[in-house]
Design a protein around this motif. Structure first.
Motif, short mmCIF file in Angstrom:
data_model
loop_
_atom_site.label_atom_id
_atom_site.label_comp_id
_atom_site.label_asym_id
_atom_site.label_seq_id
_atom_site.Cartn_x
_atom_site.Cartn_y
_atom_site.Cartn_z
N PRO A 28 0.71 -6.95 -0.79
CA PRO A 28 0.00 -6.20 -1.83
C PRO A 28 -1.36 -5.67 -1.39
CG PRO A 28 0.93 -8.22 -2.73
CD PRO A 28 1.10 -8.31 -1.25
N ALA A 29 -1.99 -6.34 -0.44
CA ALA A 29 -3.32 -5.90 -0.01
C ALA A 29 -3.29 -4.56 0.71
CB ALA A 29 -3.94 -6.96 0.90
N VAL A 30 -2.14 -4.18 1.26
CA VAL A 30 -2.06 -2.91 2.00
C VAL A 30 -1.49 -1.79 1.14
CG1 VAL A 30 -1.76 -4.19 4.14
CG2 VAL A 30 0.25 -3.25 2.98
N ARG A 31 -1.17 -2.07 -0.13
CA ARG A 31 -0.55 -1.05 -0.98
C ARG A 31 -1.45 0.15 -1.17
NH1 ARG A 31 0.15 0.55 -6.42
NH2 ARG A 31 -1.50 -0.84 -7.15
N LEU A 32 -2.70 -0.05 -1.51
CA LEU A 32 -3.60 1.07 -1.76
C LEU A 32 -3.93 1.84 -0.47
CD1 LEU A 32 -6.04 -0.32 -4.48
CD2 LEU A 32 -3.87 0.89 -4.75
N PRO A 33 -4.24 1.15 0.65
CA PRO A 33 -4.41 1.90 1.90
C PRO A 33 -3.18 2.70 2.27
CG PRO A 33 -5.33 -0.30 2.14
CD PRO A 33 -4.62 -0.26 0.82
N LEU A 34 -1.99 2.14 2.03
CA LEU A 34 -0.76 2.87 2.33
C LEU A 34 -0.66 4.12 1.47
CD1 LEU A 34 2.10 3.13 3.59
CD2 LEU A 34 2.93 1.74 1.66
N LEU A 35 -0.95 4.01 0.17
CA LEU A 35 -0.90 5.19 -0.71
C LEU A 35 -1.87 6.26 -0.24
CD1 LEU A 35 -0.59 3.81 -4.37
CD2 LEU A 35 1.06 5.22 -3.12
N LEU A 36 -3.04 5.85 0.24
CA LEU A 36 -4.01 6.82 0.73
C LEU A 36 -3.49 7.51 1.99
CD1 LEU A 36 -6.76 8.11 0.28
CD2 LEU A 36 -7.78 6.26 1.62
N VAL A 37 -2.90 6.74 2.90
CA VAL A 37 -2.33 7.34 4.12
C VAL A 37 -1.21 8.31 3.76
CG1 VAL A 37 -1.01 6.85 6.21
CG2 VAL A 37 -2.99 5.44 5.62
N LEU A 38 -0.34 7.90 2.85
CA LEU A 38 0.75 8.79 2.42
C LEU A 38 0.20 10.06 1.80
CD1 LEU A 38 3.17 6.14 0.83
CD2 LEU A 38 3.57 7.45 2.93
N PHE A 142 -17.13 2.34 -6.82
CA PHE A 142 -15.81 2.01 -6.30
C PHE A 142 -15.86 1.94 -4.78
CE2 PHE A 142 -14.81 4.31 -10.30
CZ PHE A 142 -14.17 3.29 -10.96
N ASP A 143 -14.93 1.16 -4.22
CA ASP A 143 -14.86 1.13 -2.76
C ASP A 143 -14.21 2.42 -2.26
OD1 ASP A 143 -11.87 0.81 -2.38
OD2 ASP A 143 -12.26 -1.03 -3.51
N LEU A 144 -14.27 2.62 -0.93
CA LEU A 144 -13.84 3.88 -0.35
C LEU A 144 -12.36 4.14 -0.55
CD1 LEU A 144 -14.55 6.38 1.28
CD2 LEU A 144 -14.26 5.04 3.38
N ILE A 145 -11.53 3.13 -0.43
CA ILE A 145 -10.08 3.31 -0.59
C ILE A 145 -9.76 3.78 -2.00
CG2 ILE A 145 -7.83 2.19 -0.58
CD1 ILE A 145 -8.97 2.61 2.20
N ARG A 146 -10.31 3.13 -2.98
CA ARG A 146 -10.02 3.49 -4.38
C ARG A 146 -10.58 4.88 -4.70
NH1 ARG A 146 -9.82 -1.79 -4.03
NH2 ARG A 146 -8.45 -2.99 -5.41
N TYR A 147 -11.79 5.16 -4.21
CA TYR A 147 -12.33 6.49 -4.46
C TYR A 147 -11.48 7.56 -3.77
CZ TYR A 147 -15.58 10.34 -5.03
OH TYR A 147 -16.15 11.55 -5.37
N GLY A 148 -11.03 7.27 -2.55
CA GLY A 148 -10.16 8.21 -1.84
C GLY A 148 -8.89 8.49 -2.60
N LEU A 149 -8.32 7.46 -3.23
CA LEU A 149 -7.11 7.67 -4.03
C LEU A 149 -7.40 8.45 -5.30
CD1 LEU A 149 -5.06 4.36 -3.74
CD2 LEU A 149 -4.34 6.66 -3.10
N TYR A 150 -8.56 8.21 -5.90
CA TYR A 150 -8.92 9.01 -7.08
C TYR A 150 -8.95 10.49 -6.75
CZ TYR A 150 -11.86 11.23 -10.58
OH TYR A 150 -12.36 12.10 -11.51
#
Length: 457
Positions: A28-38, A142-150
Motif C-alpha cells: 500500500p505504501a507504493v500505491r500513490l507513487p505508482l499512480l503518479l508514475v502512471l 501536502f507532501d509532494l506525491i499527493r500534490y503531484g497527484l492532485y
C-alpha cells in the motif's frame, strides 16, 4: 493516448489497473507513487517533451507552497500564481497577443508560436485553486506525491473535470479495494467508461461528419444553403456535448476504478430554461471556478447592480479567452456575459417567463453562439449566420434523423452518473454492457478516431 484508443483501452488501462491492484493489495505504501508514475507515463505518451513541463510545474508550485507555509510571506503565493499564468500565456496566447498588438498599434512584434502542451489550462487552474485557498488559510500542506497527484492524476489531467483539493486529497489515503462497496464501485466505473465511450464514438463522432464539412465550407468561402448551415450548427451543438460529457463520464468511470470519486461536470445542460441555468449544468466545475475565483473577487452580486453586471461580463469574457487564443472565443464569452446580464435584468422585472419559452430561447442562444466557438474566423461565422437567417438558397436534404436521436439522448433521461448508480446488479445488464463495449471497439477500429474537442484547450 486517447481514452477512445486501443492503446489506452487494451494496453495502458488494464496494465495500470493490474499494477494498482497489486500495489494496493501487497504494498500500500507504493500505491500513490505508482499512480503518479502512471500519470506521467499517460501524459508523456502524447509528447515526452512535455513531461519536464508538468514535472517542473508540480515541483515549483509545491516548493512555493512549502515556503509560504513556513514563512507566511504572501508575495510567494502571488509570485507563484503570476508565474503559472505567465507560462500559460506564453504557450497559449503569445501569438494571439502579438497579433493584437501589431493590428492595433502596428508594433511589428515577432510572432512566436509554441506547441501547446495538452491540459495546460486545466492543470494551471488546479495550481491556482490550491494556491489561492492556501493563502486564504483554507488549504493544508501536502507532501509532494499527493500534490503531484492532485495536479496530474491521469483521468482528469488533460480535460478535467476541474477538481478542488477538498474533493480529492482525502480519498488518496483510503484503501479503495478494501471498501465494502469496492466491487460495486468498480463495476459502476466500468459502466461509466462504456457509456462515455458510446457517447463519444457512437454519437459525437458521427455528428462531426455533419458539422465539419459545413464549418470547413464556411472557412473556405464556399456557398452554404440555409439548411446546411442549420444542420452544421445543430450537429456541432450536440457533438460538443457528447464529446465533452462523454470524456467526463470516462474520466469519472476510470477514477472510480482506481478508487477515486471525481466531481460531476454535466447535468443535462440542454434542458436548461435560462442561461444561468445552462451554466449551472454545463462544465459545472469550470462554472464553479469562474464563480469563486473570478466573479466573486470582481464584486459578485453584493455590491449593487452595476458591479454585478460588470463582474458577469468580465468573468465570461475571460472564460471565453480561456477556451482559446482567438477573438472568436473572446466574443463568444462576451455574448454569454451579455446574455447572463440580460437574465439578471429580466429577473429584476419580476415577470416569470414560461419554462418552455425560457428553454427555447436558451437553446437557440447557446446553439447560435456555438458558431463563434467553432468557426475559424469571424468571416466564417458571418457566412454561417447569413445562411442560417435566410441570406442564402434554402437548400434541401436536411439530415434530421441523427440530430433527432442526439437531441432525445441529450435532453431525456438522467445523467450517466445517475443512471449507473440506479441500476441494480444484474447478470444480463453486465452482458449488455460487455456487448456494447465490443461494438465500440469494432467501431474504433473501423472509423476515423477523433480527438476530444476540449484537448485543445
Amino acid at each position: 493516448m486517447l481514452f477512445n484508443s486501443f492503446a489506452f483501452l487494451l494496453a495502458f488501462l488494464p496494465l495500470a489497473l493490474g499494477l494498482h491492484w497489486l500495489a494496493e493489495r501487497f504494498a500500500p505504501a507504493v500505491r500513490l507513487p505508482l499512480l503518479l508514475v502512471l500519470s506521467f507515463v499517460f501524459y508523456g505518451y502524447w509528447d515526452v517533451r512535455f513531461i519536464p513541463l508538468l514535472a517542473l510545474s508540480i515541483l515549483i508550485n509545491w516548493t512555493m507552497a512549502q515556503l509560504f507555509v513556513r514563512t507566511r510571506v504572501t508575495a510567494l503565493i502571488v509570485a507563484a500564481i503570476v508565474a503559472n499564468l505567465t507560462v500559460l500565456g506564453i504557450f497559449k496566447y503569445a501569438a494571439f497577443f502579438a497579433d493584437l498588438a501589431n493590428a492595433a498599434a502596428g508594433l511589428g512584434l515577432p510572432r512566436y508560436e509554441f506547441a501547446l502542451p495538452l491540459g495546460i489550462s486545466f492543470f494551471t487552474f488546479h495550481h491556482v485553486m490550491y494556491l489561492v485557498d492556501l493563502r486564504a488559510g483554507r488549504a493544508p500542506r501536502f507532501d509532494l506525491i499527493r500534490y503531484g497527484l492532485y495536479i496530474g492524476f491521469f483521468p482528469q489531467v488533460l480535460a478535467g473535470p476541474l477538481v478542488r483539493w477538498t474533493e480529492l486529497m482525502h480519498q488518496l489515503d483510503e484503501r479503495p479495494y478494501l471498501r465494502s462497496d469496492a466491487a460495486q464501485r468498480f463495476a459502476q466505473g466500468l459502466m461509466l467508461l462504456t457509456i462515455g465511450l458510446a457517447k463519444k464514438v457512437l454519437i459525437g463522432d458521427p455528428l462531426a461528419g455533419y458539422a465539419n464539412p459545413v464549418f470547413e465550407a464556411a472557412a473556405n468561402g464556399g456557398g452554404l444553403t440555409t439548411l446546411q448551415a442549420w444542420q452544421g450548427t445543430l450537429a456541432f451543438t450536440f457533438q460538443i456535448y457528447f464529446d465533452f460529457s462523454g470524456y467526463t463520464d470516462m474520466a469519472l468511470g476510470i477514477g472510480l476504478m482506481f478508487g477515486v470519486v471525481l466531481p460531476q461536470n454535466f447535468e443535462v445542460p440542454y434542458r436548461a430554461v435560462s442561461l444561468q441555468d445552462f451554466w449551472r449544468r454545463w462544465h459545472m466545475t469550470l462554472s464553479r471556478f469562474l464563480r469563486d475565483y473570478l466573479y466573486i473577487p470582481f464584486g459578485g452580486n453584493r455590491h449593487g447592480l452595476a458591479v454585478q453586471l460588470f463582474a458577469l461580463l468580465a468573468t465570461m469574457t475571460l472564460g471565453g479567452l480561456w477556451h482559446g487564443a482567438g477573438l472568436t472565443f473572446v466574443v463568444w464569452g462576451i455574448a454569454h456575459g451579455l446574455g447572463l446580464c440580460a437574465g439578471v435584468l429580466w429577473r429584476r422585472t419580476g415577470v416569470v417567463m414560461p419554462a418552455v419559452v425560457g428553454w427555447a430561447l436558451t437553446f437557440l442562444f447557446v446553439a447560435l453562439t456555438w458558431v463563434l466557438f467553432r468557426a475559424t474566423s469571424f468571416e466564417a461565422a458571418m457566412r454561417l449566420y447569413e445562411a442560417m437567417f435566410g441570406f442564402a438558397p434554402f437548400g434541401s436534404g436536411f439530415k434530421w434523423r441523427a440530430l433527432v436521436v442526439a437531441a432525445l439522448v441529450a435532453m431525456i433521461g438522467p445523467t450517466a452518473w445517475a443512471a449507473v448508480h440506479r441500476l441494480p446488479p444484474n447478470r444480463w445488464l453486465a452482458v449488455a454492457f460487455a456487448i456494447l463495449f465490443v461494438v465500440i471497439l469494432l467501431k474504433i477500429g473501423d472509423d476515423a478516431n477523433y480527438e476530444f474537442i476540449y484537448f485543445q484547450f
